[in-house]
Design a protein around this motif. Structure first.
Motif, mmCIF file in Angstrom:
data_model
loop_
_atom_site.group_PDB
_atom_site.id
_atom_site.type_symbol
_atom_site.label_atom_id
_atom_site.label_comp_id
_atom_site.label_asym_id
_atom_site.label_seq_id
_atom_site.Cartn_x
_atom_site.Cartn_y
_atom_site.Cartn_z
ATOM 1 N N ALA A 19 -17.638 5.660 2.718
ATOM 2 C CA ALA A 19 -17.487 5.431 4.162
ATOM 3 C C ALA A 19 -16.032 5.568 4.589
ATOM 4 C CB ALA A 19 -18.013 4.050 4.534
ATOM 5 N N ILE A 20 -15.109 5.229 3.698
ATOM 6 C CA ILE A 20 -13.686 5.373 4.013
ATOM 7 C C ILE A 20 -13.349 6.856 4.148
ATOM 8 C CG2 ILE A 20 -11.358 5.074 3.062
ATOM 9 C CD1 ILE A 20 -12.284 2.285 2.130
ATOM 10 N N TYR A 21 -13.871 7.674 3.231
ATOM 11 C CA TYR A 21 -13.666 9.119 3.320
ATOM 12 C C TYR A 21 -14.329 9.691 4.577
ATOM 13 C CZ TYR A 21 -11.766 9.484 -1.429
ATOM 14 O OH TYR A 21 -10.959 9.383 -2.536
ATOM 15 N N ALA A 22 -15.589 9.333 4.782
ATOM 16 C CA ALA A 22 -16.347 9.881 5.914
ATOM 17 C C ALA A 22 -15.762 9.431 7.252
ATOM 18 C CB ALA A 22 -17.807 9.457 5.814
ATOM 19 N N GLY A 23 -15.445 8.140 7.340
ATOM 20 C CA GLY A 23 -14.916 7.604 8.594
ATOM 21 C C GLY A 23 -13.628 8.273 9.009
ATOM 22 N N VAL A 43 0.862 -1.183 0.000
ATOM 23 C CA VAL A 43 0.000 0.000 0.000
ATOM 24 C C VAL A 43 0.900 1.236 0.000
ATOM 25 C CG1 VAL A 43 -1.735 1.273 1.339
ATOM 26 C CG2 VAL A 43 -1.816 -1.229 1.263
ATOM 27 N N ARG A 44 0.508 2.259 -0.743
ATOM 28 C CA ARG A 44 1.316 3.490 -0.806
ATOM 29 C C ARG A 44 0.443 4.698 -0.484
ATOM 30 N NH1 ARG A 44 6.439 2.157 -0.273
ATOM 31 N NH2 ARG A 44 7.049 0.451 -1.657
ATOM 32 N N TRP A 45 1.029 5.687 0.152
ATOM 33 C CA TRP A 45 0.304 6.923 0.436
ATOM 34 C C TRP A 45 1.250 8.108 0.279
ATOM 35 C CZ3 TRP A 45 1.814 3.279 3.879
ATOM 36 C CH2 TRP A 45 2.697 3.671 4.892
ATOM 37 N N LEU A 84 -4.865 -1.773 -1.528
ATOM 38 C CA LEU A 84 -4.747 -3.116 -2.099
ATOM 39 C C LEU A 84 -5.657 -3.278 -3.308
ATOM 40 C CD1 LEU A 84 -4.838 -5.354 1.124
ATOM 41 C CD2 LEU A 84 -2.818 -4.617 -0.164
ATOM 42 N N HIS A 85 -6.841 -2.669 -3.255
ATOM 43 C CA HIS A 85 -7.847 -2.904 -4.287
ATOM 44 C C HIS A 85 -8.392 -1.623 -4.920
ATOM 45 C CE1 HIS A 85 -7.666 -6.961 -2.838
ATOM 46 N NE2 HIS A 85 -8.129 -6.623 -1.654
ATOM 47 N N SER A 86 -8.033 -0.477 -4.370
ATOM 48 C CA SER A 86 -8.598 0.764 -4.890
ATOM 49 C C SER A 86 -7.645 1.929 -4.622
ATOM 50 C CB SER A 86 -9.953 1.033 -4.233
ATOM 51 O OG SER A 86 -10.629 2.072 -4.886
ATOM 52 N N THR A 87 -7.887 3.028 -5.333
ATOM 53 C CA THR A 87 -7.090 4.240 -5.162
ATOM 54 C C THR A 87 -7.987 5.347 -4.627
ATOM 55 O OG1 THR A 87 -5.635 3.611 -6.977
ATOM 56 C CG2 THR A 87 -5.644 5.926 -6.360
ATOM 57 N N TYR A 88 -7.465 6.114 -3.668
ATOM 58 C CA TYR A 88 -8.238 7.175 -3.036
ATOM 59 C C TYR A 88 -7.449 8.480 -3.120
ATOM 60 C CZ TYR A 88 -10.053 2.875 -0.938
ATOM 61 O OH TYR A 88 -10.549 1.611 -0.749
ATOM 62 N N SER A 89 -8.092 9.535 -3.559
ATOM 63 C CA SER A 89 -7.423 10.837 -3.593
ATOM 64 C C SER A 89 -8.138 11.796 -2.661
ATOM 65 C CB SER A 89 -7.391 11.404 -5.012
ATOM 66 O OG SER A 89 -8.711 11.582 -5.498
ATOM 67 N N LYS A 90 -7.356 12.687 -2.069
ATOM 68 C CA LYS A 90 -7.873 13.746 -1.192
ATOM 69 C C LYS A 90 -8.628 13.206 0.009
ATOM 70 C CE LYS A 90 -8.069 17.233 -4.837
ATOM 71 N NZ LYS A 90 -8.918 18.225 -5.551
ATOM 72 N N LEU A 91 -8.059 12.198 0.666
ATOM 73 C CA LEU A 91 -8.591 11.744 1.951
ATOM 74 C C LEU A 91 -8.242 12.783 3.012
ATOM 75 C CD1 LEU A 91 -7.475 8.017 1.724
ATOM 76 C CD2 LEU A 91 -9.852 8.746 1.946
#
Length: 442
Positions: A293-297, A232-234, A251-258
């Motif tokens: 939910a990942i963003y909100a949490g 995993v990279r951040w 592992l399974h998705s990319t998230y921007s601007k968390l």
């Protein structure tokens, strides 16, 4: 139950628990296993995420729980120690266990403890009883998941009676050496004790020797191991004094601007670990966790005493940097906070690597105030002052943490900053005093 009667019974229940500390720290799972058997083995009905590690396990625990709650799940969280209220240790969807429920569960467990002792069993410790009560509470409330923070170590910790879906080891550093071992490999072997069959392991450990220990344990019990630092990279995008933003390739998705309210690069690693756990829950166990939910949490996570900015003018920062790794994280975070002078209020337990922490933090400060954590393990607390004086800074020693931070506040100009750090046992008293005093200042 009338308010006064409720409070009276609640305080009596707490006093009963506190008195169990006379049994000290007594390792081994026999006592809690026997107690749980008498309670009907509530832990066996729980879907557990078990979170261990040297630093960051509390923050990671809360992040996982927040994401699961934002996904619509009912989530129990067991952490220790508490900051202000014992009930902070047992939380469901952000709400502490009620005082009435504390009274009820303790009334149920007392005769079982008496029977155990009468039958020749050793009396369980305070932490063992607290752990058993949390399992009972979560099972009776039928939580969807229980996120359980390891107390101390792993293999020898009373929480290690669970069969987790996921075992999390945030990292392994030098802490509690008198109990866990004198080198990082020995400590890692104890921490690795939470790795069980029929689970998945997630770790953000970076030390190759530690990773090797975890790999060997995972292989021995036949479970997959995910390395947050490799799989995993951040990347930090920006950080203010109250919030930061980052991108994550999971592992399974990319998230921007968390977004994250917890400050410090180490919290990005904790957040990456929490997201990895949630992705594994989705892929391995079919748990529904919507992307939003990942963003909100993550955006909702608050964790008192971890780079917590209580005031902006003057700046007052609290951080439970109680060991070397924690102090290193604080050193990395301090440049985020603009200030003129820095006043450091520090209190540490005698069994920590105090000299190393002083060497890291004291040179960054203009003035140091040493205080005493409210713990039998405080030892010769003034010795910390002698260590600080070696760095050529003015040092004051004030035993009472509340008096120490009030004095520290009086030394601040508008653009200065106070950083209160060290033992959580000191931070709790200091935090309450500061919150009360800052009401009158601001």
């Amino acid at each position: 139950m009338p308010e006064t009667q409720l409070e009276k019974e609640y305080q009596a229940s707490l006093e009963y628990l506190v008195n169990l500390t006379t049994f000290g720290i007594n390792f081994g799972l026999g006592r809690i296993e026997e107690l749980l058997k008498r309670l009907g083995n509530p832990e066996k009905s729980l879907r557990v995420i078990h979170v261990g590690g040297t630093n960051g396990k509390g923050s990671t625990t809360v992040m996982i729980a927040r994401i699961l709650k934002a996904s619509g799940h009912k989530v129990g969280v067991f952490t220790s120690p508490h900051m202000h209220d014992w009930r902070e240790r047992m939380v469901i969807n952000g709400l502490m266990i009620s005082k009435e429920r504390v009274i009820q569960v303790i009334k149920r467990v007392v005769p079982l403890l008496e029977d155990m002792v009468a039958e020749g069993f050793e009396h369980p410790t305070e932490f063992e009883v607290s752990t058993a009560l949390s399992f009972l509470y979560f099972a009776e409330e039928k939580v969807d998941f229980a996120v359980i923070e390891v107390g101390l170590g792993g293999a020898i910790d009373s929480t290690n009676v669970v069969s987790p879906l996921i075992s999390v080891i945030t990292n392994v550093g030098m802490d509690h050496m008198d109990y866990l071992g004198s080198d990082v490999v020995s400590i890692a072997k104890v921490k690795a004790g939470i790795i069980k069959p029929n689970s998945v392991v997630v770790t953000a450990a970076e030390n190759p020797d530690v990773i090797q220990v975890l790999r060997e344990q995972a292989k021995a019990v036949g479970v997959p191991l995910w390395l947050v630092g490799e799989d995993v990279r951040w990347e930090s995008k920006w950080s203010g004094e109250l919030e930061q933003e980052f991108d994550l390739v999971g592992l399974h998705s990319t998230y921007s601007k968390l977004r994250l309210k917890l400050i410090g690069l180490h919290q990005l690693c904790n957040a990456a670990t929490a997201v990895t756990v949630c992705e594994v829950l989705q892929s391995e166990y079919g748990v529904k966790i919507p992307r939003k939910a990942i963003y909100a949490g993550l955006s909702e996570v608050e964790w008192p005493g971890r780079l917590e900015l209580l005031s902006l003018k003057p700046k007052v920062l609290l951080d439970g940097a109680h060991n070397v790794d924690g102090a290193q994280a604080l050193v990395q975070a301090l440049p985020f906070y603009t200030r003129a002078r820095l006043i450091l209020c520090l209190g540490m337990l005698a069994d920590k690597e105090r000299e190393k922490v002083v060497t890291m933090l004291v040179p960054l400060a203009d003035e140091i105030i040493i205080t005493r954590p409210d713990s039998p393990r405080a030892g010769d607390w003034r010795a910390l002052g002698s260590l600080a004086e070696q760095h050529g800074r003015p040092v004051s020693c004030i035993e009472n943490p509340k008096e120490a931070v009030i004095y520290a506040l009086s030394r601040l100009e508008e653009h200065d900053m106070l950083c209160v750090t060290g033992s959580i046992y000191m931070l709790a008293d200091a935090r309450l005093a500061l919150i009360e005093k800052l009401k009158t200042v601001n």
